[in-house]
Design a protein around this motif. Structure first.
Motif, PDB file in Angstrom:
ATOM      1  N   PHE A  55      -2.233  -7.198  -1.645  1.00  0.00           N
ATOM      2  CA  PHE A  55      -2.426  -5.778  -1.918  1.00  0.00           C
ATOM      3  C   PHE A  55      -3.816  -5.484  -2.485  1.00  0.00           C
ATOM      4  O   PHE A  55      -4.315  -4.364  -2.359  1.00  0.00           O
ATOM      5  N   GLN A  56      -4.478  -6.503  -3.042  1.00  0.00           N
ATOM      6  CA  GLN A  56      -5.870  -6.299  -3.439  1.00  0.00           C
ATOM      7  C   GLN A  56      -6.783  -6.228  -2.225  1.00  0.00           C
ATOM      8  O   GLN A  56      -7.787  -5.503  -2.241  1.00  0.00           O
ATOM      9  N   ARG A  57      -6.410  -6.938  -1.171  1.00  0.00           N
ATOM     10  CA  ARG A  57      -7.202  -6.919   0.063  1.00  0.00           C
ATOM     11  C   ARG A  57      -7.080  -5.571   0.765  1.00  0.00           C
ATOM     12  O   ARG A  57      -8.082  -4.959   1.144  1.00  0.00           O
ATOM     13  N   ASP A  58      -5.835  -5.106   0.949  1.00  0.00           N
ATOM     14  CA  ASP A  58      -5.584  -3.821   1.610  1.00  0.00           C
ATOM     15  C   ASP A  58      -4.118  -3.482   1.369  1.00  0.00           C
ATOM     16  O   ASP A  58      -3.236  -4.057   2.015  1.00  0.00           O
ATOM     17  N   PRO A  59      -3.827  -2.562   0.438  1.00  0.00           N
ATOM     18  CA  PRO A  59      -2.421  -2.325   0.068  1.00  0.00           C
ATOM     19  C   PRO A  59      -1.544  -1.870   1.221  1.00  0.00           C
ATOM     20  O   PRO A  59      -0.364  -2.232   1.268  1.00  0.00           O
ATOM     21  N   LEU A  60      -2.097  -1.104   2.144  1.00  0.00           N
ATOM     22  CA  LEU A  60      -1.285  -0.608   3.257  1.00  0.00           C
ATOM     23  C   LEU A  60      -1.204  -1.619   4.390  1.00  0.00           C
ATOM     24  O   LEU A  60      -0.102  -2.025   4.795  1.00  0.00           O
ATOM     25  N   MET A  61      -2.333  -2.041   4.908  1.00  0.00           N
ATOM     26  CA  MET A  61      -2.349  -2.815   6.143  1.00  0.00           C
ATOM     27  C   MET A  61      -2.085  -4.304   5.936  1.00  0.00           C
ATOM     28  O   MET A  61      -1.664  -4.993   6.875  1.00  0.00           O
ATOM     29  N   SER A  62      -2.315  -4.828   4.732  1.00  0.00           N
ATOM     30  CA  SER A  62      -2.051  -6.244   4.467  1.00  0.00           C
ATOM     31  C   SER A  62      -0.740  -6.469   3.731  1.00  0.00           C
ATOM     32  O   SER A  62      -0.199  -7.582   3.766  1.00  0.00           O
ATOM     33  N   PHE A  63      -0.227  -5.452   3.058  1.00  0.00           N
ATOM     34  CA  PHE A  63       0.932  -5.635   2.194  1.00  0.00           C
ATOM     35  C   PHE A  63       2.099  -4.728   2.583  1.00  0.00           C
ATOM     36  O   PHE A  63       3.106  -5.194   3.133  1.00  0.00           O
ATOM     37  N   LEU A  64       2.004  -3.447   2.336  1.00  0.00           N
ATOM     38  CA  LEU A  64       3.155  -2.558   2.475  1.00  0.00           C
ATOM     39  C   LEU A  64       3.696  -2.520   3.900  1.00  0.00           C
ATOM     40  O   LEU A  64       4.880  -2.785   4.143  1.00  0.00           O
ATOM     41  N   ALA A  65       2.844  -2.169   4.851  1.00  0.00           N
ATOM     42  CA  ALA A  65       3.314  -2.032   6.234  1.00  0.00           C
ATOM     43  C   ALA A  65       3.788  -3.357   6.828  1.00  0.00           C
ATOM     44  O   ALA A  65       4.859  -3.400   7.456  1.00  0.00           O
ATOM     45  N   ALA A 102      22.078   4.122   1.695  1.00  0.00           N
ATOM     46  CA  ALA A 102      21.636   4.590   0.385  1.00  0.00           C
ATOM     47  C   ALA A 102      20.262   3.988   0.097  1.00  0.00           C
ATOM     48  O   ALA A 102      19.948   2.879   0.545  1.00  0.00           O
ATOM     49  N   VAL A 103      19.462   4.737  -0.630  1.00  0.00           N
ATOM     50  CA  VAL A 103      18.153   4.249  -1.070  1.00  0.00           C
ATOM     51  C   VAL A 103      17.990   4.593  -2.541  1.00  0.00           C
ATOM     52  O   VAL A 103      18.538   5.595  -3.021  1.00  0.00           O
ATOM     53  N   VAL A 104      17.226   3.767  -3.253  1.00  0.00           N
ATOM     54  CA  VAL A 104      17.007   3.935  -4.691  1.00  0.00           C
ATOM     55  C   VAL A 104      15.504   3.908  -4.960  1.00  0.00           C
ATOM     56  O   VAL A 104      14.837   2.917  -4.642  1.00  0.00           O
ATOM     57  N   ASN A 105      14.983   5.002  -5.513  1.00  0.00           N
ATOM     58  CA  ASN A 105      13.543   5.099  -5.800  1.00  0.00           C
ATOM     59  C   ASN A 105      12.731   4.603  -4.609  1.00  0.00           C
ATOM     60  O   ASN A 105      11.812   3.784  -4.737  1.00  0.00           O
ATOM     61  N   ALA A 106      13.069   5.120  -3.458  1.00  0.00           N
ATOM     62  CA  ALA A 106      12.582   4.548  -2.206  1.00  0.00           C
ATOM     63  C   ALA A 106      11.158   4.957  -1.864  1.00  0.00           C
ATOM     64  O   ALA A 106      10.659   6.012  -2.279  1.00  0.00           O
ATOM     65  N   ALA A 107      10.527   4.110  -1.040  1.00  0.00           N
ATOM     66  CA  ALA A 107       9.238   4.430  -0.430  1.00  0.00           C
ATOM     67  C   ALA A 107       9.505   5.318   0.776  1.00  0.00           C
ATOM     68  O   ALA A 107       9.549   4.860   1.916  1.00  0.00           O
ATOM     69  N   VAL A 108       9.710   6.605   0.517  1.00  0.00           N
ATOM     70  CA  VAL A 108      10.071   7.562   1.565  1.00  0.00           C
ATOM     71  C   VAL A 108       8.861   7.934   2.404  1.00  0.00           C
ATOM     72  O   VAL A 108       8.962   8.084   3.621  1.00  0.00           O
ATOM     73  N   ARG A 109       7.729   8.095   1.740  1.00  0.00           N
ATOM     74  CA  ARG A 109       6.467   8.388   2.433  1.00  0.00           C
ATOM     75  C   ARG A 109       5.454   7.354   1.974  1.00  0.00           C
ATOM     76  O   ARG A 109       5.081   7.298   0.796  1.00  0.00           O
ATOM     77  N   MET A 110       4.972   6.524   2.898  1.00  0.00           N
ATOM     78  CA  MET A 110       4.125   5.403   2.501  1.00  0.00           C
ATOM     79  C   MET A 110       2.801   5.863   1.911  1.00  0.00           C
ATOM     80  O   MET A 110       2.218   5.170   1.076  1.00  0.00           O
ATOM     81  N   ARG A 111       2.328   7.038   2.291  1.00  0.00           N
ATOM     82  CA  ARG A 111       1.091   7.543   1.691  1.00  0.00           C
ATOM     83  C   ARG A 111       1.239   7.692   0.179  1.00  0.00           C
ATOM     84  O   ARG A 111       0.297   7.430  -0.576  1.00  0.00           O
ATOM     85  N   SER A 112       2.413   8.118  -0.260  1.00  0.00           N
ATOM     86  CA  SER A 112       2.634   8.277  -1.701  1.00  0.00           C
ATOM     87  C   SER A 112       2.586   6.933  -2.411  1.00  0.00           C
ATOM     88  O   SER A 112       2.121   6.839  -3.557  1.00  0.00           O
ATOM     89  N   VAL A 113       3.077   5.886  -1.762  1.00  0.00           N
ATOM     90  CA  VAL A 113       3.035   4.549  -2.359  1.00  0.00           C
ATOM     91  C   VAL A 113       1.595   4.050  -2.411  1.00  0.00           C
ATOM     92  O   VAL A 113       1.152   3.483  -3.425  1.00  0.00           O
ATOM     93  N   VAL A 114       0.850   4.250  -1.339  1.00  0.00           N
ATOM     94  CA  VAL A 114      -0.554   3.835  -1.316  1.00  0.00           C
ATOM     95  C   VAL A 114      -1.329   4.513  -2.444  1.00  0.00           C
ATOM     96  O   VAL A 114      -2.190   3.892  -3.095  1.00  0.00           O
ATOM     97  N   ASP A 115      -1.004   5.767  -2.723  1.00  0.00           N
ATOM     98  CA  ASP A 115      -1.707   6.506  -3.782  1.00  0.00           C
ATOM     99  C   ASP A 115      -1.462   5.929  -5.169  1.00  0.00           C
ATOM    100  O   ASP A 115      -2.202   6.250  -6.117  1.00  0.00           O
ATOM    101  N   LEU A 116      -0.435   5.094  -5.330  1.00  0.00           N
ATOM    102  CA  LEU A 116      -0.168   4.472  -6.620  1.00  0.00           C
ATOM    103  C   LEU A 116      -1.138   3.336  -6.927  1.00  0.00           C
ATOM    104  O   LEU A 116      -1.251   2.904  -8.076  1.00  0.00           O
ATOM    105  N   PHE A 117      -1.825   2.834  -5.895  1.00  0.00           N
ATOM    106  CA  PHE A 117      -2.786   1.756  -6.096  1.00  0.00           C
ATOM    107  C   PHE A 117      -4.131   2.343  -6.539  1.00  0.00           C
ATOM    108  O   PHE A 117      -4.451   3.485  -6.210  1.00  0.00           O
ATOM    109  N   PRO A 118      -4.923   1.569  -7.277  1.00  0.00           N
ATOM    110  CA  PRO A 118      -6.197   2.103  -7.784  1.00  0.00           C
ATOM    111  C   PRO A 118      -7.159   2.482  -6.661  1.00  0.00           C
ATOM    112  O   PRO A 118      -7.190   1.835  -5.605  1.00  0.00           O
ATOM    113  N   GLY A 119      -7.934   3.514  -6.905  1.00  0.00           N
ATOM    114  CA  GLY A 119      -8.975   3.925  -5.967  1.00  0.00           C
ATOM    115  C   GLY A 119      -8.464   4.801  -4.844  1.00  0.00           C
ATOM    116  O   GLY A 119      -7.264   4.980  -4.653  1.00  0.00           O
ATOM    117  N   ASP A 120      -9.409   5.369  -4.096  1.00  0.00           N
ATOM    118  CA  ASP A 120      -9.082   6.189  -2.933  1.00  0.00           C
ATOM    119  C   ASP A 120      -8.985   5.290  -1.712  1.00  0.00           C
ATOM    120  O   ASP A 120      -9.943   4.582  -1.370  1.00  0.00           O
TER     121      ASP A 120
END
Length: 265
Positions: A80-90, A145-163
């Motif tokens: 996730f330090q390399r790329d939170p979306l393309m290397s980790f989340l997705a 059922a989902v709990v505190n889910a990653a419903v929109r991945m953009r919102s999760v990406v925004d939790l990581f530092p920086g733009d």
């Protein structure tokens, strides 16, 4: 608590909790968080749903639990330090979704769960897996059922530092993991309980509310006072005593799945 059964299903580690009689029963499959509890065993302890007459099988997410690299989370941090979306989340959501059909077939061969519709549950990033199974696969599901889910991945990406530096590829990936836009497909598949901690990240809580609105009568919202994003204390790898907010989540999930269990007639 029922004695857990551990094993692997087509290479995916799992922790299974049997029904009280250890016999044939419907199946509920879960995917855990990447926050605490961040392993299948820890998620099973946090949300055991012991009151259900079902098998609850908690699958391990990629590089978690028994699949941790060198028994540590350092490799995930590097991703996730390399790329939170393309290397980790997705990639994690994609791998967990793609390995699910073979894992399910293996579970059916190992456990007395039959071949009927299943329940699905996901927490945080595991919630994106459960939502993707509902939106994009043909697996019969009686309830989700989902709990505190990653419903929109953009919102999760925004939790990581920086733009985050979106480009054409990452924009497409983020759009593909926006499950509010996939609400019609989800609603067609199964009823969905959306559990949201009242102290979760504000953007994730807003996304949960938007998903419920988009799903309409096929969905219910369960707000949990005092629940932030995690369901367990750090480090969240080994099973731990159930915290009071997780106990409230567990009770809500148990009631929800019990209400929607397939008829045994």
């Amino acid at each position: 608590m029922d004695s857990p059964i551990t094993g692997t299903a087509a290479g995916v580690p799992f922790t299974a909790l049997p029904p009280a009689d250890n016999g044939a029963a419907p199946l509920i499959v879960t995917w855990h968080m990447l926050d605490a509890p961040r392993s299948d065993a820890a998620f099973a302890a946090a949300l055991p749903m012991n009151g259900l007459p079902t098998w609850r099988v908690h699958l391990g997410m990629p590089m978690c639990g028994a699949r941790m690299v060198d028994g540590r989370t350092d490799a995930i941090v590097e991703l996730f330090q390399r790329d939170p979306l393309m290397s980790f989340l997705a990639p994690f959501v994609q791998q967990a979704t793609e390995e699910f059909p073979a894992a399910l077939a293996s579970l059916r061969a190992q456990l007395p769960v039959g071949d009927g519709p299943i329940g699905v549950l996901g927490g945080s990033l595991g919630g994106a897996v459960a939502l993707r199974v509902l939106a994009e696969t043909g697996t019969p599901v009686f309830a989700g059922a989902v709990v505190n889910a990653a419903v929109r991945m953009r919102s999760v990406v925004d939790l990581f530092p920086g733009d985050y530096p979106y480009d054409a590829d990452s924009e497409k990936v983020a759009d593909s993991l926006d499950f509010v836009t996939k609400a019609p497909a989800i609603a067609d598949r199964a009823p969905l309980l959306v559990v949201s901690g009242e102290s979760d990240h504000p953007a994730l809580r807003a996304d949960a509310l938007h998903l419920v609105d988009a799903l309409g009568e096929r969905s219910e919202l369960l707000s949990i006072p005092g629940l932030a994003h995690p369901l367990a204390d750090e480090p969240g790898i080994e099973p731990a005593p159930q915290l009071p907010p997780a106990r409230a989540v567990d009770a809500g999930l148990t009631a929800w799945f019990r209400r929607h269990l397939p008829s045994t007639d």
